[in-house]
Scaffold this motif. Structure first.
Motif, mmCIF file in Angstrom:
data_model
loop_
_atom_site.group_PDB
_atom_site.id
_atom_site.type_symbol
_atom_site.label_atom_id
_atom_site.label_comp_id
_atom_site.label_asym_id
_atom_site.label_seq_id
_atom_site.Cartn_x
_atom_site.Cartn_y
_atom_site.Cartn_z
ATOM 1 N N TYR A 13 4.555 2.623 7.296
ATOM 2 C CA TYR A 13 3.283 1.888 7.208
ATOM 3 C C TYR A 13 3.189 0.912 8.367
ATOM 4 C CZ TYR A 13 2.907 3.802 2.507
ATOM 5 O OH TYR A 13 2.810 4.657 1.453
ATOM 6 N N GLU A 14 4.337 0.353 8.734
ATOM 7 C CA GLU A 14 4.428 -0.499 9.921
ATOM 8 C C GLU A 14 5.407 0.188 10.867
ATOM 9 O OE1 GLU A 14 5.978 -3.383 7.399
ATOM 10 O OE2 GLU A 14 4.076 -3.294 6.313
ATOM 11 N N ARG A 17 9.071 -0.337 10.503
ATOM 12 C CA ARG A 17 9.756 -0.052 9.246
ATOM 13 C C ARG A 17 9.465 1.398 8.815
ATOM 14 N NH1 ARG A 17 8.454 -1.854 3.726
ATOM 15 N NH2 ARG A 17 10.276 -1.193 2.552
ATOM 16 N N ILE A 19 9.545 4.613 6.713
ATOM 17 C CA ILE A 19 9.675 4.910 5.280
ATOM 18 C C ILE A 19 10.203 6.338 5.082
ATOM 19 C CG2 ILE A 19 8.417 5.125 3.091
ATOM 20 C CD1 ILE A 19 8.590 2.228 4.101
ATOM 21 N N PRO A 38 14.952 6.987 -6.362
ATOM 22 C CA PRO A 38 14.746 5.602 -6.773
ATOM 23 C C PRO A 38 13.393 5.060 -6.335
ATOM 24 C CG PRO A 38 16.402 5.753 -5.019
ATOM 25 C CD PRO A 38 16.093 7.147 -5.451
ATOM 26 N N SER A 39 12.959 4.044 -7.010
ATOM 27 C CA SER A 39 11.727 3.361 -6.664
ATOM 28 C C SER A 39 11.820 2.870 -5.219
ATOM 29 C CB SER A 39 11.554 2.186 -7.633
ATOM 30 O OG SER A 39 10.446 1.449 -7.258
ATOM 31 N N GLY A 40 10.760 3.105 -4.452
ATOM 32 C CA GLY A 40 10.751 2.683 -3.048
ATOM 33 C C GLY A 40 11.278 3.735 -2.092
ATOM 34 N N ALA A 41 11.697 4.890 -2.625
ATOM 35 C CA ALA A 41 12.273 5.940 -1.776
ATOM 36 C C ALA A 41 11.232 6.580 -0.863
ATOM 37 C CB ALA A 41 12.935 7.008 -2.641
ATOM 38 N N GLY A 42 9.958 6.499 -1.236
ATOM 39 C CA GLY A 42 8.903 7.094 -0.415
ATOM 40 C C GLY A 42 8.197 8.269 -1.081
ATOM 41 N N LYS A 43 8.394 8.414 -2.399
ATOM 42 C CA LYS A 43 7.810 9.557 -3.113
ATOM 43 C C LYS A 43 6.272 9.534 -3.070
ATOM 44 C CE LYS A 43 9.893 8.416 -6.998
ATOM 45 N NZ LYS A 43 10.568 7.174 -6.569
ATOM 46 N N SER A 44 5.688 8.408 -3.456
ATOM 47 C CA SER A 44 4.220 8.328 -3.444
ATOM 48 C C SER A 44 3.679 8.428 -2.028
ATOM 49 C CB SER A 44 3.748 7.017 -4.071
ATOM 50 O OG SER A 44 4.065 7.010 -5.434
ATOM 51 N N THR A 45 4.441 7.953 -1.078
ATOM 52 C CA THR A 45 4.014 8.031 0.316
ATOM 53 C C THR A 45 3.829 9.495 0.724
ATOM 54 O OG1 THR A 45 5.127 5.955 0.814
ATOM 55 C CG2 THR A 45 4.638 7.393 2.682
ATOM 56 N N ARG A 48 0.522 10.537 -0.512
ATOM 57 C CA ARG A 48 -0.567 9.934 0.273
ATOM 58 C C ARG A 48 -0.747 10.650 1.602
ATOM 59 N NH1 ARG A 48 2.153 4.505 -0.908
ATOM 60 N NH2 ARG A 48 1.636 4.299 -3.115
ATOM 61 N N TYR A 54 -2.987 8.587 4.935
ATOM 62 C CA TYR A 54 -2.315 8.208 6.179
ATOM 63 C C TYR A 54 -1.893 9.496 6.877
ATOM 64 C CZ TYR A 54 -1.773 3.755 3.704
ATOM 65 O OH TYR A 54 -1.999 2.606 3.013
HETATM 66 P P1 ADP Z 1 8.205 5.464 -4.345
HETATM 67 O O1 ADP Z 1 6.973 6.209 -4.684
HETATM 68 O O2 ADP Z 1 9.378 6.349 -4.090
HETATM 69 O O3 ADP Z 1 8.543 4.376 -5.298
HETATM 70 P P2 ADP Z 1 6.600 4.487 -2.162
HETATM 71 O O4 ADP Z 1 6.262 5.700 -1.383
HETATM 72 O O5 ADP Z 1 5.569 3.923 -3.047
HETATM 73 O O6 ADP Z 1 7.955 4.740 -2.939
HETATM 74 O O7 ADP Z 1 7.034 3.326 -1.172
HETATM 75 C C1 ADP Z 1 8.045 3.507 -0.189
HETATM 76 C C2 ADP Z 1 8.178 2.217 0.590
HETATM 77 O O8 ADP Z 1 6.972 1.963 1.291
HETATM 78 C C3 ADP Z 1 8.456 0.994 -0.256
HETATM 79 O O9 ADP Z 1 9.395 0.198 0.426
HETATM 80 C C4 ADP Z 1 7.125 0.300 -0.311
HETATM 81 O O10 ADP Z 1 7.294 -1.081 -0.441
HETATM 82 C C5 ADP Z 1 6.506 0.666 1.018
HETATM 83 N N1 ADP Z 1 5.036 0.709 0.935
HETATM 84 C C6 ADP Z 1 4.322 1.424 0.047
HETATM 85 N N2 ADP Z 1 3.002 1.297 0.271
HETATM 86 C C7 ADP Z 1 2.884 0.461 1.335
HETATM 87 C C8 ADP Z 1 1.768 -0.067 2.069
HETATM 88 N N3 ADP Z 1 0.503 0.245 1.734
HETATM 89 N N4 ADP Z 1 2.040 -0.892 3.100
HETATM 90 C C9 ADP Z 1 3.312 -1.203 3.446
HETATM 91 N N5 ADP Z 1 4.403 -0.741 2.799
HETATM 92 C C10 ADP Z 1 4.199 0.087 1.764
#
Ligand code: ADP
Ligand code: ADP
Length: 231
Positions: A13-14, A17, A19, A38-45, A48, A54
Motif C-alpha cells: 500500500y506504501e 512497506r 505486503i 495469520p491476520s495481516g498476512a495479506g489475504k484480503s489484499t 482487492r 489496487y
Molecule cells: P489479512 O487479510 O491477511 O488479515 P490484509 O490483506 O488485510 O491481511 O492486510 C495485510 C497488511 O496490509 C496488514 O499489515 C495491514 O495492516 C495492511 N493494510 C491493509 N489495508 C491497508 C491500507 N488500505 N493501507 C495501508 N495498509 C493496509
C-alpha cells in the motif's frame, strides 16, 4: 471459464512497506482455493488486487489468460462476485437489497436467488425493523440472514468467479455451519477464492494456500497439508 492466475505478484500500500512478496497462485476454472494465514498476512489484499481496487507493484493477475489490467472495469465486476465479512443493508425490503445494483432483474430471478440462499421467506420483509410504519413486516436480521442476502445478491449476478472474504468469520459457529452449506451450493461450478482464518471453513477446498508475511508458505490439498505437518 474463470481461470484465475496470480503470477509473481508483489504489492505494498506504501512503497516502503511490501505486503505481498511475489505470490503465484493458479486456480483452474470451477475449482476452489482457500487462502489461510495469520491476520495481516495479506489475504484480503489478494482479493482487492483481483477486483482491481489496487494494482500490483509488479507481476500479473489474469483471468482466462487475459491480464486484468487490460480488462474493462465493467467486465471485471461482472466476472467477480464478492461475499464480504459484513454486509450492510439498505432500509428497504430484502428483495430490494438482493436486486440492488442488479437493475433489470426480474422478480422471478430475485426469488430464485433468494431460494438459492435460503432466504426466500423474507423477500417482502424490511431488514432493520426500526421504521414504525412497517408494522409486522419489520424484522431485525441476524448476521447469518444478512450474509444470506449477500449470497443471494451474488447468485443474482451469477459470476464465474466468487470471492468469499471472511464471509462467515463474524458468525457464531452454529450459524457458520448453516451458512457453509449454502455457500458450497452457491460456489458450485464457480472458481471460488475463500479467504478464511478458521480451518473448519475450508476442508472442502480443492487447494489451500497458507499465506505468511506476504508469501505462500505452503500449498496443497487439506490432506496433503495435514500429512506434510505429520498430522
Ligand atoms: P489479512 O487479510 O491477511 O488479515 P490484509 O490483506 O488485510 O491481511 O492486510 C495485510 C497488511 O496490509 C496488514 O499489515 C495491514 O495492516 C495492511 N493494510 C491493509 N489495508 C491497508 C491500507 N488500505 N493501507 C495501508 N495498509 C493496509
Ligand atoms: P456489485 O454489487 O458491485 O455488483 P458484488 O456483488 O460483487 O459487486 O459486491 C458486493 C458489494 O461488496 C459491492 O458493493 C462491493 O463494492 C463491495 N465489496 C467489494 N469488495 C469488498 C470487500 N473486500 N469487502 C467489503 N465489501 C466489498
Amino acid at each position: 471459464n474463470g481461470h484465475v492466475r496470480f503470477d509473481n505478484v508483489a504489492f505494498g500500500y506504501e512503497p516502503e512497506r511490501i505486503i505481498l512478496k511475489g505470490v503465484s497462485l493458479d486456480v483452474p476454472a470451477g475449482t476452489s482455493l482457500a487462502v489461510v494465514g495469520p491476520s495481516g498476512a495479506g489475504k484480503s489484499t489478494l482479493a482487492r488486487l483481483l477486483y482491481r481496487f489496487y494494482d500490483p507493484t509488479s507481476g500479473h493477475i489474469s483471468i482466462d489468460g487475459q491480464d486484468i489490467a487490460t480488462v474493462t472495469q465493467a467486465s471485471l465486476r461482472a466476472a467477480i462476485g464478492i461475499v464480504p465479512q459484513d454486509t450492510v443493508l439498505f432500509n428497504d425490503t430484502i428483495g430490494y437489497n438482493i436486486g440492488y445494483g442488479r437493475e433489470g432483474s426480474s422478480q422471478e430471478a430475485i426469488e430464485e436467488a433468494a431460494r438459492g440462499a435460503a432466504i426466500d421467506g423474507f423477500i417482502a420483509a424490511l431488514p432493520h425493523g426500526y421504521d414504525s410504519m412497517v408494522g409486522e413486516r419489520g424484522l431485525k436480521l441476524s448476521g447469518g440472514e444478512k450474509q444470506r442476502v449477500a449470497i443471494a445478491r451474488t447468485l443474482l449476478k451469477d459470476p464465474p468467479i466468487l470471492i468469499l472474504d471472511e464471509a462467515t468469520s463474524a458468525l457464531d459457529s452454529r450459524t457458520e455451519e448453516a451458512i457453509q452449506s449454502t455457500l458450497s451450493a452457491a460456489s458450485r461450478g464457480r472458481t471460488t477464492i475463500i479467504i478464511a482464518h478458521r480451518l473448519s471453513t475450508i476442508v472442502g477446498a480443492d487447494q489451500i494456500a497458507v499465506l505468511d508475511a506476504g508469501e505462500v508458505a505452503e500449498r496443497g490439498t487439506h490432506a496433503e497439508l495435514l500429512a506434510k505437518n505429520g498430522l
